[in-house]
Design an enzyme around this catalytic site. Structure first.
Site, PDB file in Angstrom:
ATOM      1  N   ASP A  20       1.376  -9.889 -10.881  1.00 18.31           N
ATOM      2  CA  ASP A  20       3.239  -9.746 -10.622  1.00 18.31           C
ATOM      3  C   ASP A  20       2.893 -10.928 -10.206  1.00 18.31           C
ATOM      4  OD1 ASP A  20       4.849  -8.619  -8.763  1.00 18.31           O
ATOM      5  OD2 ASP A  20       4.265  -9.668  -7.331  1.00 18.31           O
ATOM      6  N   ASP A  22       6.841 -11.949  -7.675  1.00 18.45           N
ATOM      7  CA  ASP A  22       6.619 -12.794  -6.225  1.00 18.45           C
ATOM      8  C   ASP A  22       5.969 -12.181  -5.680  1.00 18.45           C
ATOM      9  OD1 ASP A  22      10.173 -12.986  -7.189  1.00 18.45           O
ATOM     10  OD2 ASP A  22       9.791 -11.746  -8.489  1.00 18.45           O
ATOM     11  N   ASP A 185       1.596  -8.232  -4.851  1.00 21.26           N
ATOM     12  CA  ASP A 185       1.360  -8.780  -3.110  1.00 21.26           C
ATOM     13  C   ASP A 185       1.739  -7.341  -2.732  1.00 21.26           C
ATOM     14  OD1 ASP A 185       4.029  -9.224  -4.718  1.00 21.26           O
ATOM     15  OD2 ASP A 185       4.531  -9.574  -2.226  1.00 21.26           O
TER      16      ASP A 185
HETATM   17  O1  LIG Z   1       7.379  -7.373  -8.760  1.00 18.73           O
HETATM   18  P1  LIG Z   1       8.211  -8.570  -8.332  1.00 18.73           P
HETATM   19  O2  LIG Z   1       7.161  -9.763  -9.723  1.00 18.73           O
HETATM   20  O3  LIG Z   1       6.922  -8.544  -6.987  1.00 18.73           O
HETATM   21  O4  LIG Z   1       8.936  -8.532  -8.519  1.00 18.73           O
HETATM   22  C1  LIG Z   1       9.879  -7.862  -7.158  1.00 18.73           C
HETATM   23  C2  LIG Z   1      11.273  -8.845  -6.695  1.00 18.73           C
HETATM   24  O5  LIG Z   1      12.571  -8.227  -7.458  1.00 18.73           O
HETATM   25  C3  LIG Z   1      11.665  -8.442  -5.400  1.00 18.73           C
HETATM   26  O6  LIG Z   1      10.251  -8.340  -4.329  1.00 18.73           O
HETATM   27 MG   LIG Z   2       5.474  -9.168  -5.863  1.00 18.26          MG
END
Ligand SMILES: O=P(O)(O)OC[C@@H](O)CO
Ligand SMILES: [Mg+2]
Length: 241
Positions: A20, A22, A185
């Site tokens: 992942d 973010d 996360d």
């Molecule tokens: O899938 P991720 O990389 O956490 O990204 C989601 C993001 O747009 C914010 O929560």
């Molecule tokens: Mg994330």
């Protein structure tokens, strides 16, 4: 419990790793929190971690719908207008993104050992470029990146689509999902990985309710605590055996 010959509780060994972005590779979740607090304050409301848990990891429009509906402001602000409104603030913040602790060492290690790695993020292309502009070296080690606006990803996390698409794009695919380890996360991301039949290590923000940990196969407070050996992955050479 770690099993020296394979993975946690005898699962694994793992051959492919999916990250992942973010809140896992990059510290960008704090930017979303900051901007959403500012917007909600205008409506005399406060942003809390139970709402954060429902939004994080999702595609922008899906998270935006949750935001306006759960806070009861959808009559005054549509999900689309919310996205327009937060955009200017986010665009200034994203280029200041930093790597989370342990990311650089771990990515370089897996790459050096020839373990295929990729990114599967709910972020769309434009935001991905802004967030990663200072981290080209680390992201260049990824075999591929699957973004939230990828034409093959119709539904965001917790749908398994993004992780199944990511697994399909490795050389020699199809890769057995049970040999894929996802690092996440967000609650929606952990569920997406499990829905894809993969194993998942969760590295949650400490403010997230602990009940969200239950769906993960392993929970760590930082990537610095990850032991590759738990999953049949090559051990770090700079760590004690
Ligand atoms: O899938 P991720 O990389 O956490 O990204 C989601 C993001 O747009 C914010 O929560
Ligand atoms: Mg994330």
């Amino acid at each position: 419990m770690a099993n020296p010959s394979g993975g946690v509780s005898g699962k694994g060994p793992i051959t492919h790793v999916i990250f992942d972005m973010d809140g896992l590779l990059l510290d960008t979740e704090k930017f979303y929190t900051e901007v959403q607090e500012i917007i909600l304050a205008r409506y005399n409301k406060t942003f809390d971690w139970s709402l954060k848990a429902k939004m994080m990891g999702k595609k922008a429009i899906e998270a935006a719908r949750v935001f306006v509906e759960e806070t009861g402001i959808s009559d005054s602000l549509t999900a689309e207008d919310f996205l327009v409104e937060r955009e200017e603030m986010l665009q200034k913040l994203f280029p200041t993104s930093k790597l989370m602790p342990g990311v650089s060492r771990f990515i370089r290690h897996l790459h050096a050992k020839g373990i295929p790695i990729c990114v599967a993020t709910g972020s769309h292309r434009r935001h991905f470029e802004l967030k990663t502009q200072r981290h080209g070296e680390v992201f260049s080690l990824m075999h591929h990146v699957v973004l939230g606006d990828d034409p093959e990803v119709k539904q965001g996390k917790p749908s398994p689509e993004i992780f199944l698409t990511a697994a399909k794009r490795f050389v020699g695919a199809p890769v057995d999902p049970r040999k894929c380890l996802v690092f996440e996360d967000a609650p929606s991301g952990v569920l997406a990985a499990k829905n894809a039949g993969m194993f998942v290590v969760m590295v949650p923000d400490p403010r997230l309710d602990k009940s969200f940990h239950d769906a993960a196969d392993q929970v760590l407070s930082s990537l610095l605590d990850f032991s590759p050996n738990d999953w049949g992955l090559p051990p770090f050479e700079d760590a004690a055996a």
